[in-house]
Design an enzyme around this catalytic site. Structure first.
Site, PDB file in Angstrom:
ATOM      1  N   SER A  21       1.130  -1.173   0.019  1.00 56.20           N
ATOM      2  CA  SER A  21      -0.181   0.331  -0.155  1.00 56.20           C
ATOM      3  C   SER A  21       0.906   1.347  -0.516  1.00 56.20           C
ATOM      4  O   SER A  21       2.206   1.322   0.326  1.00 56.20           O
ATOM      5  CB  SER A  21      -0.547  -0.101   1.313  1.00 56.20           C
ATOM      6  OG  SER A  21       0.064   0.356   2.537  1.00 56.20           O
ATOM      7  N   GLU A  93       6.940   2.594  -9.557  1.00 49.52           N
ATOM      8  CA  GLU A  93       5.530   3.869 -10.132  1.00 49.52           C
ATOM      9  C   GLU A  93       4.872   2.500 -10.528  1.00 49.52           C
ATOM     10  O   GLU A  93       4.284   3.572 -11.680  1.00 49.52           O
ATOM     11  CB  GLU A  93       5.230   4.882  -9.860  1.00 49.52           C
ATOM     12  CG  GLU A  93       5.925   5.921  -8.291  1.00 49.52           C
ATOM     13  CD  GLU A  93       4.431   5.295  -7.501  1.00 49.52           C
ATOM     14  OE1 GLU A  93       3.704   4.433  -7.558  1.00 49.52           O
ATOM     15  OE2 GLU A  93       5.498   5.131  -6.294  1.00 49.52           O
ATOM     16  N   ALA A  94       4.919   0.705 -11.176  1.00 44.34           N
ATOM     17  CA  ALA A  94       4.624   0.203 -12.214  1.00 44.34           C
ATOM     18  C   ALA A  94       2.921   0.629 -12.103  1.00 44.34           C
ATOM     19  O   ALA A  94       2.963   0.011 -13.394  1.00 44.34           O
ATOM     20  CB  ALA A  94       5.258  -1.093 -11.461  1.00 44.34           C
ATOM     21  N   GLN A  95       1.914   1.029 -11.374  1.00 40.39           N
ATOM     22  CA  GLN A  95       0.512   0.606 -11.428  1.00 40.39           C
ATOM     23  C   GLN A  95       0.508   1.560 -12.635  1.00 40.39           C
ATOM     24  O   GLN A  95      -0.151   2.060 -13.028  1.00 40.39           O
ATOM     25  CB  GLN A  95       0.525   0.665 -10.066  1.00 40.39           C
ATOM     26  CG  GLN A  95       0.024   2.483  -9.920  1.00 40.39           C
ATOM     27  CD  GLN A  95       1.450   2.364  -8.947  1.00 40.39           C
ATOM     28  OE1 GLN A  95       2.904   1.759  -8.313  1.00 40.39           O
ATOM     29  NE2 GLN A  95       1.717   3.582  -8.519  1.00 40.39           N
TER      30      GLN A  95
END
Length: 189
Positions: A21, A93-95
């Site tokens: 998270s 920050e792959a998302q």
């Protein structure tokens, strides 16, 4: 971990995914691993999505203000071009990346590179976020980190959005998000 040649003399790569998270220490852990690789004198290339300018336009910066230089990109295919000679690839920050990211990481690992990727595994609604499920499926190693719930002090797995906005992507830090455990997240929805 290091890249070791196999019996035939070729390098074997792999994919490591760091997830969790908001405020769980994902970027901090990514930076820690990448700094250790640099100490080992391995060639490192580090990338972040161009859209993430919260703390710095080029550096990857953790919430604790620990930083490492990176290359902002708007398309994961650019990683294949910019990282051809690297031993280790770092991606934060792959998302936020496009749908090709998992395939790009797979190709890099196949080429013998160690690929270290960090990102949120769930969005603010508690659903899998962006390319993270695909990266987790392809990962050789997974590290799931946890924050501390700001309401009760238990382990937090969720990123609670404090302000009303239904867009999936909304950049922010403690002004917009807080870590919560499963119970506190669902009790305050």
């Amino acid at each position: 971990m290091f890249i070791e040649p196999n019996i035939r003399g070729e390098r074997r790569g792999w994919i490591e995914v760091i997830c969790g998270s908001m405020f769980s220490g994902k970027t901090e852990e990514l930076i820690r691993r990448l700094k250790r690789v640099k100490i080992a004198n391995l060639k490192v290339e580090i990338f972040k999505p161009a859209v993430d300018i919260r703390y710095d336009e080029t550096n990857i910066v953790s919430h604790d203000t620990n930083a490492i230089i990176s290359t902002p990109i708007d398309n994961s295919q650019k990683i294949l071009l910019l990282a051809q000679d690297a031993d280790v690839i770092g991606i934060d920050e792959a998302q936020f990346f496009d749908p090709e990211l998992a395939n790009v990481c797979d190709e890099l690992a196949y080429r013998g590179m160690r690929v270290i990727v960090a990102g949120l595994d769930m969005d603010y609604t508690g659903k899998p976020f962006g390319q993270m499920p695909f990266l987790l499926a392809k990962a050789d190693y997974i590290t799931k980190l946890h924050a501390i719930c700001v309401k009760c002090g238990h382990i937090a797995n969720y990123s609670y959005r404090k302000i009303p906005n239904e867009e999936q992507v909304m950049l922010g830090a403690t002004d917009v998000y807080e870590p919560r455990c499963r119970t506190c997240y669902h009790d305050n929805k």
